[in-house]
Design a protein around this motif. Sequence first.
Motif, PDB file in Angstrom:
ATOM      1  N   VAL A 137      -1.243   0.422   1.510  1.00 47.42           N
ATOM      2  CA  VAL A 137      -2.236   1.259   0.850  1.00 47.42           C
ATOM      3  C   VAL A 137      -1.416   2.450  -0.010  1.00 47.42           C
ATOM      4  O   VAL A 137      -2.026   2.668  -1.142  1.00 47.42           O
ATOM      5  CB  VAL A 137      -3.030   2.126   2.149  1.00 47.42           C
ATOM      6  CG1 VAL A 137      -3.791   3.239   1.525  1.00 47.42           C
ATOM      7  CG2 VAL A 137      -4.042   1.203   2.826  1.00 47.42           C
ATOM      8  N   VAL A 161      -4.166  -6.337  -0.695  1.00 52.41           N
ATOM      9  CA  VAL A 161      -4.671  -5.021  -0.590  1.00 52.41           C
ATOM     10  C   VAL A 161      -4.620  -4.593  -2.222  1.00 52.41           C
ATOM     11  O   VAL A 161      -3.431  -4.516  -2.701  1.00 52.41           O
ATOM     12  CB  VAL A 161      -3.494  -3.947   0.211  1.00 52.41           C
ATOM     13  CG1 VAL A 161      -4.422  -2.712   0.107  1.00 52.41           C
ATOM     14  CG2 VAL A 161      -3.751  -4.706   1.691  1.00 52.41           C
ATOM     15  N   ARG A 170      -6.767  -2.486  -5.523  1.00 56.53           N
ATOM     16  CA  ARG A 170      -7.274  -1.140  -5.925  1.00 56.53           C
ATOM     17  C   ARG A 170      -8.790  -1.401  -5.535  1.00 56.53           C
ATOM     18  O   ARG A 170      -9.382  -0.399  -4.881  1.00 56.53           O
ATOM     19  CB  ARG A 170      -7.441  -0.918  -7.506  1.00 56.53           C
ATOM     20  CG  ARG A 170      -7.885   0.088  -7.929  1.00 56.53           C
ATOM     21  CD  ARG A 170      -7.671   0.320  -9.391  1.00 56.53           C
ATOM     22  NE  ARG A 170      -8.632   1.594 -10.251  1.00 56.53           N
ATOM     23  CZ  ARG A 170      -8.305   2.056 -11.218  1.00 56.53           C
ATOM     24  NH1 ARG A 170      -7.337   1.642 -11.879  1.00 56.53           N
ATOM     25  NH2 ARG A 170      -9.155   3.107 -11.638  1.00 56.53           N
ATOM     26  N   LEU A 200      -9.420  -1.074  -1.864  1.00 59.66           N
ATOM     27  CA  LEU A 200      -9.332   0.412  -1.672  1.00 59.66           C
ATOM     28  C   LEU A 200     -10.657   1.213  -2.012  1.00 59.66           C
ATOM     29  O   LEU A 200     -11.235   1.860  -1.215  1.00 59.66           O
ATOM     30  CB  LEU A 200      -8.333   1.282  -2.150  1.00 59.66           C
ATOM     31  CG  LEU A 200      -6.844   0.795  -1.435  1.00 59.66           C
ATOM     32  CD1 LEU A 200      -5.514   1.530  -2.333  1.00 59.66           C
ATOM     33  CD2 LEU A 200      -6.766   0.869   0.128  1.00 59.66           C
ATOM     34  N   VAL A 248     -11.736   4.728  -0.918  1.00 61.16           N
ATOM     35  CA  VAL A 248     -10.553   5.564  -1.461  1.00 61.16           C
ATOM     36  C   VAL A 248     -10.362   5.524  -2.789  1.00 61.16           C
ATOM     37  O   VAL A 248     -10.774   4.697  -3.786  1.00 61.16           O
ATOM     38  CB  VAL A 248      -8.915   4.643  -0.715  1.00 61.16           C
ATOM     39  CG1 VAL A 248      -7.912   5.548  -1.448  1.00 61.16           C
ATOM     40  CG2 VAL A 248      -9.345   4.692   0.838  1.00 61.16           C
ATOM     41  N   ARG A 261      -8.378   7.082   3.708  1.00 61.50           N
ATOM     42  CA  ARG A 261      -7.163   6.469   3.693  1.00 61.50           C
ATOM     43  C   ARG A 261      -6.985   5.989   5.241  1.00 61.50           C
ATOM     44  O   ARG A 261      -6.665   4.597   5.235  1.00 61.50           O
ATOM     45  CB  ARG A 261      -6.064   7.259   3.258  1.00 61.50           C
ATOM     46  CG  ARG A 261      -6.065   7.379   1.758  1.00 61.50           C
ATOM     47  CD  ARG A 261      -4.739   8.293   1.367  1.00 61.50           C
ATOM     48  NE  ARG A 261      -3.613   7.505   1.839  1.00 61.50           N
ATOM     49  CZ  ARG A 261      -2.296   7.972   1.170  1.00 61.50           C
ATOM     50  NH1 ARG A 261      -2.343   9.121   0.658  1.00 61.50           N
ATOM     51  NH2 ARG A 261      -1.310   7.179   1.463  1.00 61.50           N
ATOM     52  N   ALA A 308      -9.068   2.592   5.596  1.00 64.43           N
ATOM     53  CA  ALA A 308      -8.707   1.598   5.109  1.00 64.43           C
ATOM     54  C   ALA A 308      -7.196   0.954   5.567  1.00 64.43           C
ATOM     55  O   ALA A 308      -7.085  -0.334   5.667  1.00 64.43           O
ATOM     56  CB  ALA A 308      -8.412   2.038   3.399  1.00 64.43           C
TER      57      ALA A 308
END
Length: 139
Positions: free
Chosen positions: A21, A64, A66, A69, A74, A86, A89
């Motif tokens: 992340v 993982v 963009r 998220l 996020v 966060r 996630a």
Amino acid sequence: GNSKMRTELDKLKPGVGLIAVEAVLRNWAVSQFQVAVVPCGLVYLHREKWRSAVLVTFAPPVVVNRAFLEAHGVRGDMRDAKCPERRSAVDVVLEAVRRSLEDAALITSDWDCLRNATTASQLVTAGTSSVTLRDWVGY
């Protein structure tokens, strides 16, 4: 995660999720940036023997990026590591990695089942890598 001398996984520590992340957040401006976590299962045929036969399996990567998220609320400006979105996630990443590790490592109730499954998988797959242990034993 690891199982040491047991046939099940320990609880995963959050490091892999935190790093994935954080890496995406640091590269937020690069829309195609992604982190692929590749779970690897190691199953030893004789756990008590040094250098015993081992079956190594790789599960499909947990990606993982963009979009991942953003789907979990996020945003690129969320720099506080304690931000609830966060943390959520990270938890989702950990759960996906855990599921993949379970598929790659075959979680069983005892060592005899694990040893038999490993042997059967080696005999049947003979050089291919497209069949998981779980598929062969119908677990």
